[in-house]
Write a protein that holds these residues in place. Structure first.
Motif, short mmCIF file in Angstrom:
data_model
loop_
_atom_site.label_atom_id
_atom_site.label_comp_id
_atom_site.label_asym_id
_atom_site.label_seq_id
_atom_site.Cartn_x
_atom_site.Cartn_y
_atom_site.Cartn_z
N ARG A 191 0.90 -1.15 0.00
CA ARG A 191 0.00 0.00 0.00
C ARG A 191 0.94 1.20 0.00
O ARG A 191 1.57 1.51 1.01
N VAL A 192 1.05 1.82 -1.17
CA VAL A 192 2.09 2.84 -1.35
C VAL A 192 1.76 4.13 -0.61
O VAL A 192 0.60 4.47 -0.42
N THR A 193 2.81 4.81 -0.20
CA THR A 193 2.72 6.09 0.48
C THR A 193 3.44 7.14 -0.36
O THR A 193 4.24 6.80 -1.25
N GLU A 194 3.18 8.40 -0.08
CA GLU A 194 3.89 9.48 -0.78
C GLU A 194 5.39 9.35 -0.56
O GLU A 194 6.19 9.51 -1.48
N ASP A 195 5.79 9.02 0.67
CA ASP A 195 7.21 8.86 0.99
C ASP A 195 7.85 7.75 0.15
O ASP A 195 8.92 7.93 -0.42
N SER A 229 11.16 5.97 -4.33
CA SER A 229 11.29 5.15 -5.52
C SER A 229 11.68 6.00 -6.73
O SER A 229 12.59 5.64 -7.50
N LYS A 230 11.04 7.14 -6.87
CA LYS A 230 11.35 8.04 -7.99
C LYS A 230 12.79 8.54 -7.89
O LYS A 230 13.50 8.62 -8.90
N SER A 231 13.24 8.85 -6.67
CA SER A 231 14.60 9.37 -6.48
C SER A 231 15.67 8.33 -6.80
O SER A 231 16.82 8.69 -7.06
N GLY A 287 14.80 3.29 5.15
CA GLY A 287 13.81 3.88 6.04
C GLY A 287 12.58 4.45 5.33
O GLY A 287 11.90 5.31 5.88
N HIS A 288 12.28 3.94 4.12
CA HIS A 288 11.15 4.46 3.35
C HIS A 288 10.16 3.38 2.93
O HIS A 288 9.40 3.58 1.98
N ALA A 289 10.16 2.24 3.60
CA ALA A 289 9.27 1.15 3.21
C ALA A 289 7.81 1.54 3.41
O ALA A 289 7.47 2.27 4.34
N CYS A 290 6.97 1.05 2.51
CA CYS A 290 5.53 1.26 2.66
C CYS A 290 4.92 0.01 3.29
O CYS A 290 5.60 -0.99 3.50
#
Length: 122
Positions: free
Chosen positions: A44-48, A53-55, A92-95
């Motif tokens: 369940r994806v988050t903005e973070d 991912s984009k970065s 530290g960015h896992a959804c």
């Protein structure tokens, strides 16, 4: 036909049909020949997560119609590449992860404990 087992040992459940996800675009995070990215973790994806991912060169927000990819918004559920989720976890960015809809082969990349730390709590 069996879709496989999830990381908890049960039958693999549907991740999302809106947007339609999965390597086979059947709503499930199963895998098969040609799935080099192992799209097996139901997130369940988050903005973070989307920004991270984009970065790192994987833009999941922009639609790519030729690959039947709608582009994702925060809150969407999607089968993501196991290694990419693990990269996000390590940084530290896992959804959140839907364990019942995450294919058992995800355990080749992340431990059950790591996945459980980010389990969706309904």
């Amino acid at each position: 036909m069996s879709r496989g087992k999830n990381v908890l040992g049960g039958d693999l459940q549907t991740c999302s049909t809106d947007p339609m996800t999965g390597w086979f675009r059947d709503g499930c995070c199963g895998t098969g020949p040609g799935d080099m990215g192992m799209h097996v973790i139901c997130c369940r994806v988050t903005e973070d997560f989307l920004e991270f991912s984009k970065s790192t060169g994987n833009d999941l927000s922009t639609p790519v119609p030729e690959f039947r990819f709608p582009g994702l918004n925060p809150g969407d559920q999607w089968c993501v590449c196991a290694a990419r989720w693990k990269d996000a976890y390590d940084a530290g960015h896992a959804c959140e992860v839907v364990l019942e809809a995450t294919h058992m082969s995800a355990l080749e990349f992340a431990s059950l404990e790591e996945l459980q730390q980010h389990a969706v709590s309904e």
